[in-house]
Design an enzyme around this catalytic site. Structure first.
Site, PDB file in Angstrom:
ATOM      1  N   LYS A  37       0.836  -1.208   0.000  1.00 26.09           N
ATOM      2  CA  LYS A  37       0.000   0.000   0.000  1.00 26.09           C
ATOM      3  C   LYS A  37       0.867   1.253   0.000  1.00 26.09           C
ATOM      4  CE  LYS A  37      -3.943  -0.318   2.625  1.00 26.09           C
ATOM      5  NZ  LYS A  37      -4.650  -0.199   3.915  1.00 26.09           N
ATOM      6  N   CYS A 262     -19.163   1.005   7.154  1.00 28.19           N
ATOM      7  CA  CYS A 262     -19.475   1.797   8.357  1.00 28.19           C
ATOM      8  C   CYS A 262     -20.826   1.469   8.980  1.00 28.19           C
ATOM      9  CB  CYS A 262     -19.424   3.282   8.029  1.00 28.19           C
ATOM     10  SG  CYS A 262     -17.762   3.831   7.657  1.00 28.19           S
ATOM     11  N   LYS A 265     -21.563  -2.203  10.546  1.00 24.88           N
ATOM     12  CA  LYS A 265     -20.716  -2.594  11.686  1.00 24.88           C
ATOM     13  C   LYS A 265     -20.819  -1.587  12.836  1.00 24.88           C
ATOM     14  CE  LYS A 265     -16.622  -0.041  11.148  1.00 24.88           C
ATOM     15  NZ  LYS A 265     -16.002   0.824  12.074  1.00 24.88           N
ATOM     16  N   LYS A 325     -22.394   1.089  -2.884  1.00 24.23           N
ATOM     17  CA  LYS A 325     -23.090   2.281  -3.368  1.00 24.23           C
ATOM     18  C   LYS A 325     -22.331   2.796  -4.585  1.00 24.23           C
ATOM     19  CE  LYS A 325     -21.051   6.126  -0.835  1.00 24.23           C
ATOM     20  NZ  LYS A 325     -21.311   7.201   0.096  1.00 24.23           N
TER      21      LYS A 325
HETATM   22  C1  UDX Z   1     -21.589   6.588   6.002  1.00 32.31           C
HETATM   23  C2  UDX Z   1     -21.995   7.958   6.595  1.00 32.31           C
HETATM   24  O1  UDX Z   1     -22.889   8.625   5.694  1.00 32.31           O
HETATM   25  C3  UDX Z   1     -20.761   8.811   6.835  1.00 32.31           C
HETATM   26  O2  UDX Z   1     -21.129  10.033   7.431  1.00 32.31           O
HETATM   27  C4  UDX Z   1     -19.808   8.032   7.729  1.00 32.31           C
HETATM   28  O3  UDX Z   1     -18.613   8.753   7.915  1.00 32.31           O
HETATM   29  C5  UDX Z   1     -19.473   6.678   7.133  1.00 32.31           C
HETATM   30  O4  UDX Z   1     -20.683   5.961   6.871  1.00 32.31           O
HETATM   31  P1  UDX Z   1     -20.855   5.759   3.568  1.00 32.31           P
HETATM   32  O5  UDX Z   1     -20.709   4.394   4.173  1.00 32.31           O
HETATM   33  O6  UDX Z   1     -19.795   6.272   2.646  1.00 32.31           O
HETATM   34  O7  UDX Z   1     -21.009   6.867   4.726  1.00 32.31           O
HETATM   35  O8  UDX Z   1     -22.214   5.745   2.721  1.00 32.31           O
HETATM   36  P2  UDX Z   1     -23.645   6.412   2.789  1.00 32.31           P
HETATM   37  O9  UDX Z   1     -23.761   7.400   1.702  1.00 32.31           O
HETATM   38  O10 UDX Z   1     -24.016   6.848   4.148  1.00 32.31           O
HETATM   39  O11 UDX Z   1     -24.551   5.163   2.379  1.00 32.31           O
HETATM   40  C6  UDX Z   1     -24.579   3.997   3.216  1.00 32.31           C
HETATM   41  C7  UDX Z   1     -25.468   2.928   2.630  1.00 32.31           C
HETATM   42  O12 UDX Z   1     -26.831   3.318   2.725  1.00 32.31           O
HETATM   43  C8  UDX Z   1     -25.223   2.611   1.151  1.00 32.31           C
HETATM   44  O13 UDX Z   1     -25.256   1.208   0.981  1.00 32.31           O
HETATM   45  C9  UDX Z   1     -26.390   3.264   0.436  1.00 32.31           C
HETATM   46  O14 UDX Z   1     -26.720   2.625  -0.756  1.00 32.31           O
HETATM   47  C10 UDX Z   1     -27.499   3.120   1.480  1.00 32.31           C
HETATM   48  N1  UDX Z   1     -28.558   4.139   1.369  1.00 32.31           N
HETATM   49  C11 UDX Z   1     -28.285   5.453   1.560  1.00 32.31           C
HETATM   50  C12 UDX Z   1     -29.868   3.741   1.119  1.00 32.31           C
HETATM   51  O15 UDX Z   1     -30.154   2.542   0.980  1.00 32.31           O
HETATM   52  N2  UDX Z   1     -30.858   4.683   1.053  1.00 32.31           N
HETATM   53  C13 UDX Z   1     -30.619   5.992   1.228  1.00 32.31           C
HETATM   54  O16 UDX Z   1     -31.569   6.802   1.160  1.00 32.31           O
HETATM   55  C14 UDX Z   1     -29.273   6.403   1.494  1.00 32.31           C
END
Ligand code: UDX
Length: 437
Positions: A37, A262, A265, A325
């Site tokens: 890395k 995130c 877990k 996502k």
């Molecule tokens: C998340 C938090 O948003 C962030 O603040 C934190 O620091 C880390 O965890 P992240 O894991 O990057 O960020 O993704 P996020 O955009 O929150 O989406 C999480 C999951 O929720 C994804 O699988 C997404 O597809 C799902 N999601 C999100 C939905 O199913 N519906 C929604 O309306 C929004």
């Protein structure tokens, strides 16, 4: 003199933080014991996909302010150390695995100079910062601990770091707060809200925020289940309730639920920690949030069976999307891949496409088939599942794709395809939580 910074752990969070701090004019050394890395980062190659970050990293390397090393000795001159190592879920329980945090602190203790500030950014069980402070004191290390949780979203990493919604600092002295104000001076100048908290509150802010977001998603997915039973449409419902400013439209996208490194877990580790603290009843609802989320994955499989019959052996299923996502190649706890793996286990011939995450998906699920082209993925398909809402899937031409498949059936697991467009082209489109999409 300008503060010198170090970042320990060069994963997603660490690399972003190191490059962003360098862009603010600080000298930053990033340390990680993963040699491959570090070699990649030194040569300006990002070990994961994040929009805009690789070029940003290269620009920062070129300034000479940003360096990387596998040796903890490289950080001995730094004044502030940001702890950015991972805290994944343990294999044997819901709790967070703290091994990386503990070993990083032990290594750090050998090299930090007196008066240095160690700032935790990793998401940790409440009480960790205090424990680390005690550990440092017992090893005669005169460094101080602070906690500064990170809220960055994958896909928006640079934006969220340089223009955060708020800065939360858990400190035990005015001096620690002052040092952090100096680090973030430019973000304060642009009006970023600053919240000073004690150590436990700052640790809790992060898991509370992620629990709230997870709750919002599971809430709308629970409404999707009710809409399906009652003949309603969850997208119309979400739009309607979202106009109430107390509710808002964000995070009300119904579908196959949340995944990633995130949210899943964090809510589990939060429950485990609350149990240890004797506050388990307070977080009992998170168990239901987790259950609704996992049920959303199961519901897609039920829909496939409703259309194709109970026996899936030999049926060709095409999956659009593997990342948890869009705008990410992260497949940790990806709902899309979980569904793909379950259909494969049921005997279906599953082919998966993703614009960025195929390599990571293949490493995790070597038994699945992968395609680099949507057309190849859909060839001879009995059923197409749209599971990660990449923009390129919304721009597909349903008329063209119709010629490739055996059965023009698409299930929109993210509720964001243009249903009329697909239906008019001759497809049968089913969307989660919508009776007549
Ligand atoms: C998340 C938090 O948003 C962030 O603040 C934190 O620091 C880390 O965890 P992240 O894991 O990057 O960020 O993704 P996020 O955009 O929150 O989406 C999480 C999951 O929720 C994804 O699988 C997404 O597809 C799902 N999601 C999100 C939905 O199913 N519906 C929604 O309306 C929004």
């Amino acid at each position: 003199m300008k503060l010198r910074l170090s970042v320990i752990g060069t994963g997603y969070l660490g690399v972003t933080h190191a490059a962003c701090m360098s862009s603010l004019g600080f000298e930053v050394v990033g340390v990680d014991n993963d040699e491959s890395k570090i070699a990649k980062l030194k040569s300006g190659t990002l070990p994961f996909y994040e929009p805009g970050l690789e070029i940003f990293l290269r620009d920062q390397l070129a300034t000479g302010r940003l360096t990387f090393s596998t040796q903890y000795s490289a950080l001995s001159e730094a004044d502030v150390h940001f702890l950015c190592v991972g805290t994944p879920q343990m294999e044997s329980s819901l709790a967070a695995d703290m091994r990386f945090v503990e070993s990083a602190i032990k290594e750090l203790a050998n090299f930090v100079k007196a008066g240095a500030l160690i700032v935790g950014k990793s998401t940790v069980p409440v009480g960790t910062a205090q424990k680390l402070q005690t550990l440092l004191a017992s090893s005669a290390c005169e460094a101080e601990i602070a906690w500064n949780p990170e809220f960055l979203r994958e896909g928006f990493a640079i934006e969220d770091t340089l223009r955060p919604t708020r800065l939360v600092v858990g400190v035990t002295s005015d001096r620690a707060e002052q040092i952090l104000r100096e680090v973030y001076a430019q973000l304060l100048e642009i009006g970023t809200p600053w919240i000073r908290a004690d150590l436990p509150t700052s640790e809790l802010v992060k898991v509370a925020a992620n629990s709230f977001l997870a709750t919002k998603i599971s809430f709308i997915n629970a409404m999707a289940e009710v809409c399906e039973a009652a003949g309603g449409d969850v997208t119309v419902l979400a739009n309607a309730i979202g106009y109430d400013p107390r509710i808002g439209h964000k995070f009300l996208q119904a579908g196959i639920g949340f995944g990633g490194g995130c949210l899943p877990k964090d809510i589990r580790a939060f429950m485990a920690r609350a149990h240890e603290l004797g506050a388990n009843q307070a977080l009992e609802f998170l168990r239901e949030i987790d259950a609704i989320n996992l049920r959303a994955r199961q519901r897609v499989i039920d829909v496939v069976r409703n259309f194709l019959g109970e026996e899936l052996k030999g049926r060709h299923i095409s999956i659009l999307g593997a990342a948890f996502k869009p705008e990410s190649d992260d497949v940790r706890d990806s709902p899309a891949l979980d569904i793909a793996a379950q259909l494969h286990a049921a005997g279906a011939v599953v082919k998966v496409h993703d614009p960025k995450a195929i390599a990571n998906a293949q490493a995790r699920f070597p038994n699945l088939e992968f395609s680099n082209a949507v057309a190849d993925c859909l060839l001879e398909s009995d059923c197409v599942l749209h599971l990660t809402e990449w923009r390129e899937y919304r721009e597909l031409d349903p008329g063209e794709l119709l010629k490739l498949v055996r059965n023009p059936l698409i299930i929109d697991g993210r509720n964001c395809l243009d249903s009329k467009l697909w239906q008019e082209a001759g497809w049968k489109l089913h969307a989660l939580g919508r009776t007549n999409p």
